[in-house]
Design an enzyme around this catalytic site. Structure first.
Site, PDB file in Angstrom:
ATOM      1  N   THR A   1       0.835  -1.209   0.000  1.00 42.67           N
ATOM      2  CA  THR A   1       0.000   0.000   0.000  1.00 42.67           C
ATOM      3  C   THR A   1       0.867   1.255   0.000  1.00 42.67           C
ATOM      4  O   THR A   1       0.682   2.167   0.798  1.00 42.67           O
ATOM      5  CB  THR A   1      -0.954   0.018   1.208  1.00 42.67           C
TER       6      THR A   1
ATOM      7  N   CYS B   1      -2.143   7.157  -2.695  1.00 42.83           N
ATOM      8  CA  CYS B   1      -3.522   7.660  -2.710  1.00 42.83           C
ATOM      9  C   CYS B   1      -3.700   8.721  -3.785  1.00 42.83           C
ATOM     10  O   CYS B   1      -4.723   8.742  -4.489  1.00 42.83           O
ATOM     11  CB  CYS B   1      -3.904   8.207  -1.337  1.00 42.83           C
TER      12      CYS B   1
ATOM     13  N   THR C   1      -0.176  13.735   7.428  1.00 35.29           N
ATOM     14  CA  THR C   1      -0.106  12.299   7.694  1.00 35.29           C
ATOM     15  C   THR C   1       0.872  12.040   8.836  1.00 35.29           C
ATOM     16  O   THR C   1       1.570  12.944   9.315  1.00 35.29           O
ATOM     17  CB  THR C   1       0.365  11.514   6.452  1.00 35.29           C
TER      18      THR C   1
ATOM     19  N   ARG D   1       0.836  20.157   2.108  1.00 36.33           N
ATOM     20  CA  ARG D   1       0.211  19.495   3.249  1.00 36.33           C
ATOM     21  C   ARG D   1      -0.479  20.558   4.109  1.00 36.33           C
ATOM     22  O   ARG D   1       0.105  21.605   4.400  1.00 36.33           O
ATOM     23  CB  ARG D   1       1.264  18.752   4.084  1.00 36.33           C
TER      24      ARG D   1
ATOM     25  N   ASN E   1      -8.153  10.442   1.108  1.00 36.21           N
ATOM     26  CA  ASN E   1      -6.846   9.819   0.923  1.00 36.21           C
ATOM     27  C   ASN E   1      -6.631   8.598   1.803  1.00 36.21           C
ATOM     28  O   ASN E   1      -5.661   7.862   1.633  1.00 36.21           O
ATOM     29  CB  ASN E   1      -5.728  10.840   1.162  1.00 36.21           C
TER      30      ASN E   1
END
Length: 477
Positions: free
Chosen positions: A256, A287, A317, A368, A451
């Site tokens: 992933t 994502c 994140t 971000r 996301n």
């Protein structure tokens, strides 16, 4: 007027309540998922079913009434169906436009004929899945896999592999699965069997395996065979590192995160057909790659893309710092909840791997921002041919409704939507029609995406594809 409106609401609520046991029995007994415009109705409340019907007005030119879809569902319930996904919303809207003069029963039977058990054969054996890691993506994958266990003949989450975090580790892991600050409470029941180091979620017994080294695990000792292991740690991203997971009981590994070297980066709906039976290790890319690749594909197919700069406004994140501290990446050491942080993204180059025809035509950067989930990608496009805003928006809407990419590309036309409206979206991206700008051969397209949840949904689709449990959808596009 008020009494009439309330009476209509009560009638529709009654129909929705009557739908619930039919939808549940189809799902658990036959592995048939009932949808409305690609949104599952499984385990939804009566109000949830009505809201899903109501949402159709954001996509179609007309509203969908539950009075139109209910008789279609009743006919479907009478059929001997094989595992499939049946969209009663699309069927209802198509029936309104059908010129043949068929009854609802006749129309429905014709439209889903290929879903009959006699034609739609599935071997009925469950497919074991193992999660290596249990962070943000790992826990959402667990929720999706548990939700999709259905009759027990599809994907079955058998184990989670983690490093032990200390006392009460199992209880704390279960608690993080049970409640989530962004995605809310788990839809069902969870309890912990500490003696057997097992989490039981909606009847699914999930073994928790504690290990620091993937090469020490023999999964067959836990009753796991020919499993797909999903590595959501991101610790290893090349073939050599990921090959450590190919232990007894594991047949394939899915990453992933963007893969390195010769690992295939797959975006379901775009290039999943390049996966070969012999591929033991694949990546689901990032994502953002999953968000932009489907839209770029359909735009390029229709208009041709001469150049595109992708700017993503991305939620922070775990890779970033809570407060200012050292970080090996530029700018990412600054506090994530307090700053907008300009950073790099590899999504543009990753898209070129999934869509080689766009190689050398894409650039990208990312900002971000202090939100915990949901991001937006802005495609600044130079097209090969001129178009208009209405033409481009209409094309993207039709793609979201009828194309093979309808599970990847969603569409919304409301001028009032904001990022939190897309928490829990299962699409790879959602086209914001109101924000679209077109001037000749220049276009700007805004794509919302969860996301976390949207990406996890894409990962599950890849796993369904490589295991053969991605059931056909009706009506056919």
């Amino acid at each position: 007027m008020t009494d009439d409106a309330f009476g209509v609401w009560q009638h529709r609520e009654e129909l929705a309540e009557a739908m619930i046991p039919i939808i549940g029995q189809l799902y658990r007994r036959k592995d048939v998922t009932i949808l409305v415009h690609s949104r599952s109705l499984v385990n939804k409340s009566a109000v949830g079913i009505l809201k899903t019907h109501r949402f159709v007005r954001q996509i179609e030119d007309a509203e969908l009434a539950i009075e139109d879809s209910f008789p279609i569902l009743k006919t479907i319930a009478e059929l001997d169906l094989g595992p499939s996904r049946i969209d009663i919303g699309h069927l209802a809207m198509s029936y309104k436009k059908d010129p043949k003069g068929l009854s609802i029963d006749e129309f429905t039977r014709q439209a889903v004929a290929g879903a009959l058990a006699s034609e739609n054969v599935h071997d009925g054996s469950p497919q074991d899945v193992v999660l290596y890691g249990f962070g943000r993506i790992g826990r959402l994958l667990a929720r999706l896999l548990i939700e999709k266990s259905g009759s027990g003949n599809g994907l079955r989450l058998k184990a989670i592999v983690i490093r032990k975090g200390g006392a009460n580790d199992l209880v704390k892991r279960a608690s993080l699965l049970r409640r989530d600050s962004v995605h809310g409470h788990f839809n069902g029941s969870i309890h912990v069997d500490e003696a057997n180091e097992t989490i039981v979620a909606n009847g699914n017994e999930i073994k928790v395996i504690y290990s620091d080294d993937p090469t020490t695990i023999d999964y067959t000792t836990y009753g796991i065979n020919d499993a797909v292991l999903i590595d959501n740690t991101g610790k290893w991203r090349d073939r050599a590192g990921l090959s450590q997971h190919l232990r007894p009981g594991v047949a394939k590994v899915v990453l992933t995160a963007p893969g390195k070297g010769d690992v295939k980066n797959i975006v379901h709906g775009v290039n999943h057909n390049v996966i070969e039976d012999s591929d033991q290790i694949i990546s689901c890319a990032s994502c953002t790659t999953n968000a932009i690749a489907p839209a770029l594909k359909v735009i390029n197919d229709e208009y041709g893309v001469n150049y595109c700069h992708v700017e993503t406004v991305h939620s922070f994140t775990n890779d970033q710092n809570l407060l200012d501290n050292f970080h090996k990446g530029n700018r990412r050491g600054r506090s994530a909840p307090l700053n907008m942080v300009l950073t790099e993204t590899g999504a543009a180059s990753a898209v070129a791997k999934a869509l080689p025809e766009l190689g050398g035509k894409l650039t990208g950067s990312s900002i971000r921002v202090p939100t915990p989930d949901v991001s937006i990608a802005i495609l600044n496009l130079t097209l090969d041919k001129e178009t208009t805003r209405d033409e481009l928006v209409t094309h993207l809407r039709e793609v979201s409704l009828t194309s093979p990419l309808q599970r990847q590309i969603d569409f919304i036309a409301s001028p009032e939507t904001v990022s939190t409206d897309f928490v829990g979206s299962r699409a790879a991206c959602v086209v914001d029609a109101e924000a679209t700008i077109v001037n000749g051969n220049h276009a700007v397209v805004y794509l919302w995406y969860d996301n976390e949840f949207g990406y996890s949904s894409q990962v599950v689709r890849v796993v369904q594809h490589i295991t053969g449990v991605l059931y056909p959808k009706f009506p056919r596009g």
